[in-house]
Design a protein around this motif. Structure first.
Motif, PDB file in Angstrom:
ATOM      1  N   GLY A 244       0.834  -1.199   0.000  1.00  0.00           N
ATOM      2  CA  GLY A 244       0.000   0.000   0.000  1.00  0.00           C
ATOM      3  C   GLY A 244       0.871   1.252   0.000  1.00  0.00           C
ATOM      4  O   GLY A 244       1.877   1.316   0.706  1.00  0.00           O
ATOM      5  N   LYS A 245       0.486   2.247  -0.796  1.00  0.00           N
ATOM      6  CA  LYS A 245       1.312   3.444  -0.967  1.00  0.00           C
ATOM      7  C   LYS A 245       1.677   4.109   0.354  1.00  0.00           C
ATOM      8  O   LYS A 245       2.794   4.587   0.521  1.00  0.00           O
ATOM      9  CB  LYS A 245       0.599   4.446  -1.882  1.00  0.00           C
ATOM     10  N   GLU A 246       0.747   4.140   1.295  1.00  0.00           N
ATOM     11  CA  GLU A 246       1.024   4.799   2.570  1.00  0.00           C
ATOM     12  C   GLU A 246       2.006   4.024   3.441  1.00  0.00           C
ATOM     13  O   GLU A 246       2.508   4.534   4.434  1.00  0.00           O
ATOM     14  CB  GLU A 246      -0.278   5.049   3.346  1.00  0.00           C
ATOM     15  N   TRP A 247       2.321   2.780   3.060  1.00  0.00           N
ATOM     16  CA  TRP A 247       3.231   1.940   3.843  1.00  0.00           C
ATOM     17  C   TRP A 247       4.640   1.898   3.272  1.00  0.00           C
ATOM     18  O   TRP A 247       5.583   1.549   3.983  1.00  0.00           O
ATOM     19  CB  TRP A 247       2.675   0.515   3.936  1.00  0.00           C
ATOM     20  N   ALA A 248       4.799   2.219   2.023  1.00  0.00           N
ATOM     21  CA  ALA A 248       6.096   2.066   1.350  1.00  0.00           C
ATOM     22  C   ALA A 248       7.226   2.776   2.092  1.00  0.00           C
ATOM     23  O   ALA A 248       8.317   2.230   2.246  1.00  0.00           O
ATOM     24  CB  ALA A 248       6.009   2.549  -0.090  1.00  0.00           C
ATOM     25  N   GLY A 249       6.989   3.967   2.586  1.00  0.00           N
ATOM     26  CA  GLY A 249       8.019   4.734   3.274  1.00  0.00           C
ATOM     27  C   GLY A 249       8.379   4.191   4.647  1.00  0.00           C
ATOM     28  O   GLY A 249       9.387   4.585   5.228  1.00  0.00           O
ATOM     29  N   LYS A 250       7.573   3.289   5.183  1.00  0.00           N
ATOM     30  CA  LYS A 250       7.821   2.719   6.506  1.00  0.00           C
ATOM     31  C   LYS A 250       8.680   1.454   6.432  1.00  0.00           C
ATOM     32  O   LYS A 250       9.115   0.955   7.460  1.00  0.00           O
ATOM     33  CB  LYS A 250       6.498   2.399   7.199  1.00  0.00           C
ATOM     34  N   LEU A 251       8.900   0.954   5.217  1.00  0.00           N
ATOM     35  CA  LEU A 251       9.666  -0.284   5.047  1.00  0.00           C
ATOM     36  C   LEU A 251      11.148   0.012   4.907  1.00  0.00           C
ATOM     37  O   LEU A 251      11.542   1.068   4.399  1.00  0.00           O
ATOM     38  CB  LEU A 251       9.196  -1.024   3.791  1.00  0.00           C
ATOM     39  N   VAL A 252      11.966  -0.933   5.328  1.00  0.00           N
ATOM     40  CA  VAL A 252      13.402  -0.867   5.072  1.00  0.00           C
ATOM     41  C   VAL A 252      13.578  -0.931   3.556  1.00  0.00           C
ATOM     42  O   VAL A 252      12.870  -1.682   2.869  1.00  0.00           O
ATOM     43  CB  VAL A 252      14.111  -2.058   5.761  1.00  0.00           C
ATOM     44  N   GLN A 253      14.497  -0.160   3.032  1.00  0.00           N
ATOM     45  CA  GLN A 253      14.735  -0.151   1.586  1.00  0.00           C
ATOM     46  C   GLN A 253      15.147  -1.535   1.101  1.00  0.00           C
ATOM     47  O   GLN A 253      15.843  -2.265   1.815  1.00  0.00           O
ATOM     48  CB  GLN A 253      15.837   0.865   1.235  1.00  0.00           C
ATOM     49  N   PRO A 254      14.725  -1.919  -0.123  1.00  0.00           N
ATOM     50  CA  PRO A 254      15.112  -3.238  -0.639  1.00  0.00           C
ATOM     51  C   PRO A 254      16.625  -3.334  -0.850  1.00  0.00           C
ATOM     52  O   PRO A 254      17.275  -2.353  -1.208  1.00  0.00           O
ATOM     53  CB  PRO A 254      14.369  -3.345  -1.964  1.00  0.00           C
ATOM     54  N   THR A 255      17.146  -4.511  -0.607  1.00  0.00           N
ATOM     55  CA  THR A 255      18.564  -4.761  -0.860  1.00  0.00           C
ATOM     56  C   THR A 255      18.783  -4.885  -2.367  1.00  0.00           C
ATOM     57  O   THR A 255      17.824  -5.036  -3.140  1.00  0.00           O
ATOM     58  CB  THR A 255      19.012  -6.067  -0.187  1.00  0.00           C
ATOM     59  N   ASP A 256      20.032  -4.852  -2.782  1.00  0.00           N
ATOM     60  CA  ASP A 256      20.350  -5.059  -4.199  1.00  0.00           C
ATOM     61  C   ASP A 256      19.868  -6.439  -4.644  1.00  0.00           C
ATOM     62  O   ASP A 256      19.377  -6.608  -5.761  1.00  0.00           O
ATOM     63  CB  ASP A 256      21.853  -4.926  -4.451  1.00  0.00           C
ATOM     64  N   GLU A 257      19.997  -7.428  -3.766  1.00  0.00           N
ATOM     65  CA  GLU A 257      19.568  -8.789  -4.080  1.00  0.00           C
ATOM     66  C   GLU A 257      18.059  -8.841  -4.343  1.00  0.00           C
ATOM     67  O   GLU A 257      17.613  -9.453  -5.312  1.00  0.00           O
ATOM     68  CB  GLU A 257      19.935  -9.718  -2.918  1.00  0.00           C
ATOM     69  N   GLU A 258      17.275  -8.168  -3.499  1.00  0.00           N
ATOM     70  CA  GLU A 258      15.827  -8.139  -3.706  1.00  0.00           C
ATOM     71  C   GLU A 258      15.483  -7.425  -5.003  1.00  0.00           C
ATOM     72  O   GLU A 258      14.653  -7.900  -5.783  1.00  0.00           O
ATOM     73  CB  GLU A 258      15.122  -7.459  -2.525  1.00  0.00           C
ATOM     74  N   SER A 259      16.115  -6.296  -5.257  1.00  0.00           N
ATOM     75  CA  SER A 259      15.853  -5.544  -6.492  1.00  0.00           C
ATOM     76  C   SER A 259      16.171  -6.382  -7.721  1.00  0.00           C
ATOM     77  O   SER A 259      15.443  -6.352  -8.715  1.00  0.00           O
ATOM     78  CB  SER A 259      16.670  -4.247  -6.518  1.00  0.00           C
ATOM     79  N   GLU A 260      17.255  -7.141  -7.650  1.00  0.00           N
ATOM     80  CA  GLU A 260      17.636  -8.012  -8.755  1.00  0.00           C
ATOM     81  C   GLU A 260      16.579  -9.102  -8.992  1.00  0.00           C
ATOM     82  O   GLU A 260      16.228  -9.394 -10.125  1.00  0.00           O
ATOM     83  CB  GLU A 260      18.995  -8.645  -8.458  1.00  0.00           C
ATOM     84  N   MET A 261      16.059  -9.680  -7.918  1.00  0.00           N
ATOM     85  CA  MET A 261      15.012 -10.698  -8.046  1.00  0.00           C
ATOM     86  C   MET A 261      13.733 -10.094  -8.628  1.00  0.00           C
ATOM     87  O   MET A 261      13.071 -10.715  -9.455  1.00  0.00           O
ATOM     88  CB  MET A 261      14.689 -11.339  -6.697  1.00  0.00           C
ATOM     89  N   LEU A 262      13.402  -8.878  -8.222  1.00  0.00           N
ATOM     90  CA  LEU A 262      12.196  -8.217  -8.740  1.00  0.00           C
ATOM     91  C   LEU A 262      12.301  -7.936 -10.235  1.00  0.00           C
ATOM     92  O   LEU A 262      11.281  -7.842 -10.918  1.00  0.00           O
ATOM     93  CB  LEU A 262      11.915  -6.925  -7.975  1.00  0.00           C
ATOM     94  N   ASP A 263      13.530  -7.823 -10.743  1.00  0.00           N
ATOM     95  CA  ASP A 263      13.710  -7.612 -12.185  1.00  0.00           C
ATOM     96  C   ASP A 263      13.107  -8.752 -12.999  1.00  0.00           C
ATOM     97  O   ASP A 263      12.748  -8.575 -14.152  1.00  0.00           O
ATOM     98  CB  ASP A 263      15.198  -7.461 -12.542  1.00  0.00           C
ATOM     99  N   GLY A 264      12.969  -9.928 -12.399  1.00  0.00           N
ATOM    100  CA  GLY A 264      12.402 -11.074 -13.096  1.00  0.00           C
ATOM    101  C   GLY A 264      10.908 -11.245 -12.888  1.00  0.00           C
ATOM    102  O   GLY A 264      10.311 -12.173 -13.417  1.00  0.00           O
TER     103      GLY A 264
ATOM    104  N   GLU B 200       6.772   0.902  -8.394  1.00  0.00           N
ATOM    105  CA  GLU B 200       7.435   1.448  -7.202  1.00  0.00           C
ATOM    106  C   GLU B 200       6.909   0.848  -5.896  1.00  0.00           C
ATOM    107  O   GLU B 200       7.550   0.968  -4.853  1.00  0.00           O
ATOM    108  CB  GLU B 200       7.311   2.981  -7.167  1.00  0.00           C
ATOM    109  N   ARG B 201       5.766   0.176  -5.935  1.00  0.00           N
ATOM    110  CA  ARG B 201       5.212  -0.454  -4.732  1.00  0.00           C
ATOM    111  C   ARG B 201       5.613  -1.917  -4.598  1.00  0.00           C
ATOM    112  O   ARG B 201       5.276  -2.565  -3.622  1.00  0.00           O
ATOM    113  CB  ARG B 201       3.673  -0.380  -4.750  1.00  0.00           C
ATOM    114  N   SER B 202       6.329  -2.447  -5.578  1.00  0.00           N
ATOM    115  CA  SER B 202       6.680  -3.870  -5.599  1.00  0.00           C
ATOM    116  C   SER B 202       7.736  -4.215  -4.563  1.00  0.00           C
ATOM    117  O   SER B 202       8.743  -3.520  -4.425  1.00  0.00           O
ATOM    118  CB  SER B 202       7.202  -4.278  -6.980  1.00  0.00           C
ATOM    119  N   ARG B 203       7.475  -5.307  -3.854  1.00  0.00           N
ATOM    120  CA  ARG B 203       8.443  -5.865  -2.909  1.00  0.00           C
ATOM    121  C   ARG B 203       8.299  -7.376  -2.901  1.00  0.00           C
ATOM    122  O   ARG B 203       7.278  -7.925  -3.314  1.00  0.00           O
ATOM    123  CB  ARG B 203       8.186  -5.345  -1.483  1.00  0.00           C
ATOM    124  N   LEU B 204       9.343  -8.048  -2.426  1.00  0.00           N
ATOM    125  CA  LEU B 204       9.244  -9.479  -2.140  1.00  0.00           C
ATOM    126  C   LEU B 204       8.867  -9.566  -0.669  1.00  0.00           C
ATOM    127  O   LEU B 204       9.598  -9.071   0.199  1.00  0.00           O
ATOM    128  CB  LEU B 204      10.574 -10.179  -2.413  1.00  0.00           C
TER     129      LEU B 204
END
Length: 118
Positions: A52-72, A78-82
């Motif tokens: 949820g958009k109002e929650w995104a800023g409360k999360l720890v930023q994604p690691t490079d590893e997570e960002s790499e996995m999201l590429d697939g 911008e709201r996508s997370r694992l």
């Protein structure tokens, strides 16, 4: 603490969560149909959620590893997370996530029973 999970069919499930647990574990353990094929090792993207958009800023930023996995993953924005990488804390009580369609388990037509008793 609770998280609110929207499934691709539009249904919303309020799930009790414990501090220190991964959101993926909460979703899986309450019986919602999430693939989560790697079991939380950040080695796939089968627990892709939109936060949820109002929650995104409360999360720890994604690691490079997570960002790499999201590429697939599909339909990444911008709201996508694992959700295996989101750890429950008191600040995340009430967190809202939507399970991406590709993260829905193949046997998703099986009825699920979720919620807390009492």
């Amino acid at each position: 603490m609770f998280i609110n999970v929207r499934l691709p069919d539009g249904s919303v499930h309020r799930l009790e969560a414990l501090e220190g647990w991964r959101v993926m574990e909460v979703i899986r353990d309450w019986g919602l149909p999430i693939k989560a094929e790697c079991g939380g090792a950040c080695a796939c993207a089968t627990c892709h959620v939109w936060v949820g958009k109002e929650w995104a800023g409360k999360l720890v930023q994604p690691t490079d590893e997570e960002s790499e996995m999201l590429d697939g993953a599909f339909q990444v924005d911008e709201r996508s997370r694992l959700c295996c990488q989101i750890i429950m804390t008191p600040e995340l009580d009430g967190l809202e996530v939507e399970l991406a369609p590709e993260s829905l388990a193949d046997d998703a037509d099986i009825p699920v029973a979720v919620g807390s008793s009492g």
